[in-house]
Design a protein around this motif. Structure first.
Motif, PDB file in Angstrom:
ATOM      1  N   MET A   1       2.906 -14.566  -0.329  1.00 16.80           N
ATOM      2  CA  MET A   1       2.794 -13.284  -1.020  1.00 16.80           C
ATOM      3  C   MET A   1       4.199 -12.755  -1.331  1.00 16.80           C
ATOM      4  SD  MET A   1       1.116  -9.694   0.323  1.00 16.80           S
ATOM      5  CE  MET A   1      -0.150 -10.551   1.182  1.00 16.80           C
ATOM      6  N   ASP A   2       4.379 -12.201  -2.519  1.00 18.27           N
ATOM      7  CA  ASP A   2       5.702 -11.692  -2.871  1.00 18.27           C
ATOM      8  C   ASP A   2       5.954 -10.324  -2.233  1.00 18.27           C
ATOM      9  OD1 ASP A   2       4.227  -9.976  -4.489  1.00 18.27           O
ATOM     10  OD2 ASP A   2       5.423 -10.318  -6.273  1.00 18.27           O
ATOM     11  N   LYS A   3       7.219  -9.924  -2.208  1.00 21.65           N
ATOM     12  CA  LYS A   3       7.646  -8.681  -1.534  1.00 21.65           C
ATOM     13  C   LYS A   3       6.974  -7.452  -2.135  1.00 21.65           C
ATOM     14  CE  LYS A   3      10.887 -10.612   1.066  1.00 21.65           C
ATOM     15  NZ  LYS A   3      10.901 -10.648   2.482  1.00 21.65           N
ATOM     16  N   LYS A   4       6.798  -7.452  -3.459  1.00 21.74           N
ATOM     17  CA  LYS A   4       6.188  -6.312  -4.137  1.00 21.74           C
ATOM     18  C   LYS A   4       4.761  -6.077  -3.620  1.00 21.74           C
ATOM     19  CE  LYS A   4       6.953  -4.466  -8.604  1.00 21.74           C
ATOM     20  NZ  LYS A   4       7.580  -4.729  -9.846  1.00 21.74           N
ATOM     21  N   MET A   5       4.001  -7.172  -3.478  1.00 20.22           N
ATOM     22  CA  MET A   5       2.627  -7.076  -2.971  1.00 20.22           C
ATOM     23  C   MET A   5       2.613  -6.663  -1.489  1.00 20.22           C
ATOM     24  SD  MET A   5       0.441  -7.334  -5.280  1.00 20.22           S
ATOM     25  CE  MET A   5      -1.004  -7.362  -4.250  1.00 20.22           C
ATOM     26  N   GLU A   6       3.565  -7.201  -0.714  1.00 23.16           N
ATOM     27  CA  GLU A   6       3.666  -6.823   0.693  1.00 23.16           C
ATOM     28  C   GLU A   6       3.917  -5.322   0.822  1.00 23.16           C
ATOM     29  OE1 GLU A   6       6.047  -9.238   3.498  1.00 23.16           O
ATOM     30  OE2 GLU A   6       6.251 -10.645   1.820  1.00 23.16           O
ATOM     31  N   LYS A   7       4.833  -4.819  -0.013  1.00 21.60           N
ATOM     32  CA  LYS A   7       5.145  -3.385   0.019  1.00 21.60           C
ATOM     33  C   LYS A   7       3.914  -2.556  -0.343  1.00 21.60           C
ATOM     34  CE  LYS A   7      10.076  -3.546  -1.062  1.00 21.60           C
ATOM     35  NZ  LYS A   7      11.093  -3.164  -2.049  1.00 21.60           N
ATOM     36  N   LYS A   8       3.179  -3.019  -1.341  1.00 29.93           N
ATOM     37  CA  LYS A   8       1.972  -2.316  -1.777  1.00 29.93           C
ATOM     38  C   LYS A   8       0.975  -2.221  -0.616  1.00 29.93           C
ATOM     39  CE  LYS A   8      -0.073  -2.020  -6.247  1.00 29.93           C
ATOM     40  NZ  LYS A   8      -0.239  -2.652  -7.528  1.00 29.93           N
ATOM     41  N   GLN A   9       0.806  -3.320   0.113  1.00 28.47           N
ATOM     42  CA  GLN A   9      -0.094  -3.328   1.270  1.00 28.47           C
ATOM     43  C   GLN A   9       0.402  -2.396   2.372  1.00 28.47           C
ATOM     44  OE1 GLN A   9      -0.633  -7.472   2.353  1.00 28.47           O
ATOM     45  NE2 GLN A   9      -2.418  -7.647   1.016  1.00 28.47           N
ATOM     46  N   CYS A  10       1.727  -2.396   2.596  1.00 25.68           N
ATOM     47  CA  CYS A  10       2.311  -1.492   3.594  1.00 25.68           C
ATOM     48  C   CYS A  10       2.061  -0.036   3.203  1.00 25.68           C
ATOM     49  CB  CYS A  10       3.810  -1.739   3.740  1.00 25.68           C
ATOM     50  SG  CYS A  10       4.242  -3.259   4.599  1.00 25.68           S
ATOM     51  N   ARG A  11       2.213   0.286   1.925  1.00 25.36           N
ATOM     52  CA  ARG A  11       1.973   1.662   1.460  1.00 25.36           C
ATOM     53  C   ARG A  11       0.542   2.095   1.756  1.00 25.36           C
ATOM     54  NH1 ARG A  11       5.055  -0.193  -2.955  1.00 25.36           N
ATOM     55  NH2 ARG A  11       7.168   0.621  -2.742  1.00 25.36           N
ATOM     56  N   LYS A  12      -0.417   1.215   1.476  1.00 20.14           N
ATOM     57  CA  LYS A  12      -1.828   1.541   1.742  1.00 20.14           C
ATOM     58  C   LYS A  12      -2.044   1.788   3.235  1.00 20.14           C
ATOM     59  CE  LYS A  12      -3.955  -0.769  -2.184  1.00 20.14           C
ATOM     60  NZ  LYS A  12      -4.752  -1.901  -2.654  1.00 20.14           N
ATOM     61  N   LYS A  13      -1.468   0.937   4.055  1.00 22.71           N
ATOM     62  CA  LYS A  13      -1.585   1.057   5.514  1.00 22.71           C
ATOM     63  C   LYS A  13      -1.005   2.394   5.988  1.00 22.71           C
ATOM     64  CE  LYS A  13       0.039  -1.486   9.611  1.00 22.71           C
ATOM     65  NZ  LYS A  13       0.760  -2.685  10.043  1.00 22.71           N
ATOM     66  N   ILE A  14       0.177   2.748   5.474  1.00 22.46           N
ATOM     67  CA  ILE A  14       0.847   3.993   5.884  1.00 22.46           C
ATOM     68  C   ILE A  14       0.093   5.215   5.361  1.00 22.46           C
ATOM     69  CG2 ILE A  14       2.967   5.372   5.616  1.00 22.46           C
ATOM     70  CD1 ILE A  14       3.119   3.052   7.695  1.00 22.46           C
ATOM     71  N   GLN A  15      -0.430   5.142   4.135  1.00 25.04           N
ATOM     72  CA  GLN A  15      -1.201   6.286   3.591  1.00 25.04           C
ATOM     73  C   GLN A  15      -2.396   6.597   4.493  1.00 25.04           C
ATOM     74  OE1 GLN A  15      -0.178   8.293   1.471  1.00 25.04           O
ATOM     75  NE2 GLN A  15       1.069   7.254  -0.065  1.00 25.04           N
ATOM     76  N   LYS A  16      -3.035   5.543   5.036  1.00 25.94           N
ATOM     77  CA  LYS A  16      -4.161   5.757   5.965  1.00 25.94           C
ATOM     78  C   LYS A  16      -3.670   6.428   7.248  1.00 25.94           C
ATOM     79  CE  LYS A  16      -7.040   2.000   4.268  1.00 25.94           C
ATOM     80  NZ  LYS A  16      -7.481   0.619   4.468  1.00 25.94           N
ATOM     81  N   LYS A  17      -2.504   6.008   7.734  1.00 24.11           N
ATOM     82  CA  LYS A  17      -1.941   6.626   8.949  1.00 24.11           C
ATOM     83  C   LYS A  17      -1.589   8.092   8.693  1.00 24.11           C
ATOM     84  CE  LYS A  17       0.109   2.715  11.408  1.00 24.11           C
ATOM     85  NZ  LYS A  17       1.330   2.245  12.072  1.00 24.11           N
ATOM     86  N   ILE A  18      -0.995   8.375   7.529  1.00 21.50           N
ATOM     87  CA  ILE A  18      -0.620   9.755   7.182  1.00 21.50           C
ATOM     88  C   ILE A  18      -1.859  10.645   7.167  1.00 21.50           C
ATOM     89  CG2 ILE A  18       0.211  11.237   5.289  1.00 21.50           C
ATOM     90  CD1 ILE A  18       2.220   8.955   4.615  1.00 21.50           C
ATOM     91  N   ALA A  19      -2.947  10.135   6.634  1.00 20.73           N
ATOM     92  CA  ALA A  19      -4.180  10.917   6.498  1.00 20.73           C
ATOM     93  C   ALA A  19      -4.747  11.395   7.831  1.00 20.73           C
ATOM     94  CB  ALA A  19      -5.229  10.099   5.742  1.00 20.73           C
ATOM     95  N   VAL A  20      -4.456  10.682   8.922  1.00 18.16           N
ATOM     96  CA  VAL A  20      -5.027  11.069  10.222  1.00 18.16           C
ATOM     97  C   VAL A  20      -4.029  11.783  11.144  1.00 18.16           C
ATOM     98  CG1 VAL A  20      -6.818   9.292  10.152  1.00 18.16           C
ATOM     99  CG2 VAL A  20      -4.630   8.783  11.258  1.00 18.16           C
ATOM    100  N   LEU A  21      -2.800  11.989  10.678  1.00 16.79           N
ATOM    101  CA  LEU A  21      -1.838  12.728  11.506  1.00 16.79           C
ATOM    102  C   LEU A  21      -2.267  14.188  11.585  1.00 16.79           C
ATOM    103  CD1 LEU A  21       1.595  11.356  10.199  1.00 16.79           C
ATOM    104  CD2 LEU A  21       0.369  10.691  12.281  1.00 16.79           C
ATOM    105  N   THR A  22      -2.129  14.767  12.766  1.00 21.03           N
ATOM    106  CA  THR A  22      -2.510  16.174  12.919  1.00 21.03           C
ATOM    107  C   THR A  22      -1.390  17.087  12.430  1.00 21.03           C
ATOM    108  OG1 THR A  22      -1.590  16.382  15.145  1.00 21.03           O
ATOM    109  CG2 THR A  22      -3.892  15.614  14.963  1.00 21.03           C
ATOM    110  N   LYS A  23      -1.778  18.287  12.062  1.00 22.37           N
ATOM    111  CA  LYS A  23      -0.804  19.298  11.634  1.00 22.37           C
ATOM    112  C   LYS A  23       0.179  19.585  12.776  1.00 22.37           C
ATOM    113  CE  LYS A  23      -0.455  23.950   9.822  1.00 22.37           C
ATOM    114  NZ  LYS A  23      -1.068  25.250   9.690  1.00 22.37           N
ATOM    115  N   GLU A  24      -0.337  19.629  13.998  1.00 22.72           N
ATOM    116  CA  GLU A  24       0.505  19.912  15.166  1.00 22.72           C
ATOM    117  C   GLU A  24       1.562  18.819  15.355  1.00 22.72           C
ATOM    118  OE1 GLU A  24      -3.075  22.098  15.169  1.00 22.72           O
ATOM    119  OE2 GLU A  24      -2.952  19.912  15.307  1.00 22.72           O
ATOM    120  N   TYR A  25       1.125  17.570  15.257  1.00 20.47           N
ATOM    121  CA  TYR A  25       2.078  16.458  15.391  1.00 20.47           C
ATOM    122  C   TYR A  25       3.137  16.529  14.299  1.00 20.47           C
ATOM    123  CZ  TYR A  25       4.206  11.882  14.936  1.00 20.47           C
ATOM    124  OH  TYR A  25       5.136  10.878  14.809  1.00 20.47           O
TER     125      TYR A  25
END
Length: 189
Positions: A1-25
């Motif tokens: 897999m090329d770096k561009k696709m890897e980055k795209k997958q990382c972005r999706k993974k991080i967006q999911k993590k961002i969505a569940v972070l609490t306001k307090e955290y």
């Protein structure tokens, strides 16, 4: 897999993590990052600072900007001018308005701060790794801009969004320091 696709997958993974972070955290992490950043010698000595204006999902940089003004530092923020191109504009308290992508940007009458005049650059990221590799939003704005800068680069990131490794390409620009809510980490080249 090329770096561009890897980055795209990382972005999706991080967006999911961002969505569940609490306001307090998010608030607690922003406060701790602010405290660590402001105690850094490079921050204390900087006469001019280039800092992004944090969106609700990013680290709150308003306290960083306020602190810099209070300590008589010149503060510049990014303005996206065209695809992949941005400049740093000097702001004072009333100089921000909603710009492209819904991000707060400097008003038209603000003056440009030339890249070689910037002492410290505070970099945003979706995620980063301990080697100073940043995962941005994919537009390349910062990578292109940083090619023209000599200032010290500090990446700020929440620990819960860190990745073990960010895929990097030759044009990707790294940070000199990483600051999280857990501390200040120098990046070794």
């Amino acid at each position: 897999m090329d770096k561009k696709m890897e980055k795209k997958q990382c972005r999706k993974k991080i967006q999911k993590k961002i969505a569940v972070l609490t306001k307090e955290y998010n608030e607690e992490a922003s406060q701790k990052i602010f405290a660590f950043l402001c105690e850094m010698e490079v921050f204390q000595k900087a006469k001019s600072i280039f800092c992004f204006v944090g969106t609700p999902s990013e680290i709150d940089t308003h306290s960083i900007i306020q602190y810099a003004w209070k300590h008589h530092k010149k503060v510049a923020v990014p303005k996206c001018l065209e695809k992949g191109h941005m400049e740093a504009y000097i702001i004072t308290k009333e100089d921000l308005e909603v710009g492209k992508f819904g991000i707060m940007e400097p008003k038209e009458e603000c003056k440009v701060l030339m890249p070689e005049q910037i002492d410290l650059i505070i970099l945003p990221c979706l995620s980063c790794d301990r080697k100073g590799n940043r995962l941005g939003y994919g537009g390349g704005y910062y990578d292109r801009y940083l090619e023209r800068c000599n200032g010290v680069r500090v990446v700020i990131c929440r620990e819960k969004l860190m990745l073990d490794e960010i895929p990097s390409e030759t044009f990707d620009q790294k940070g000199d320091f990483l600051v999280t809510e857990k501390g200040i980490f120098p990046i070794k080249s």
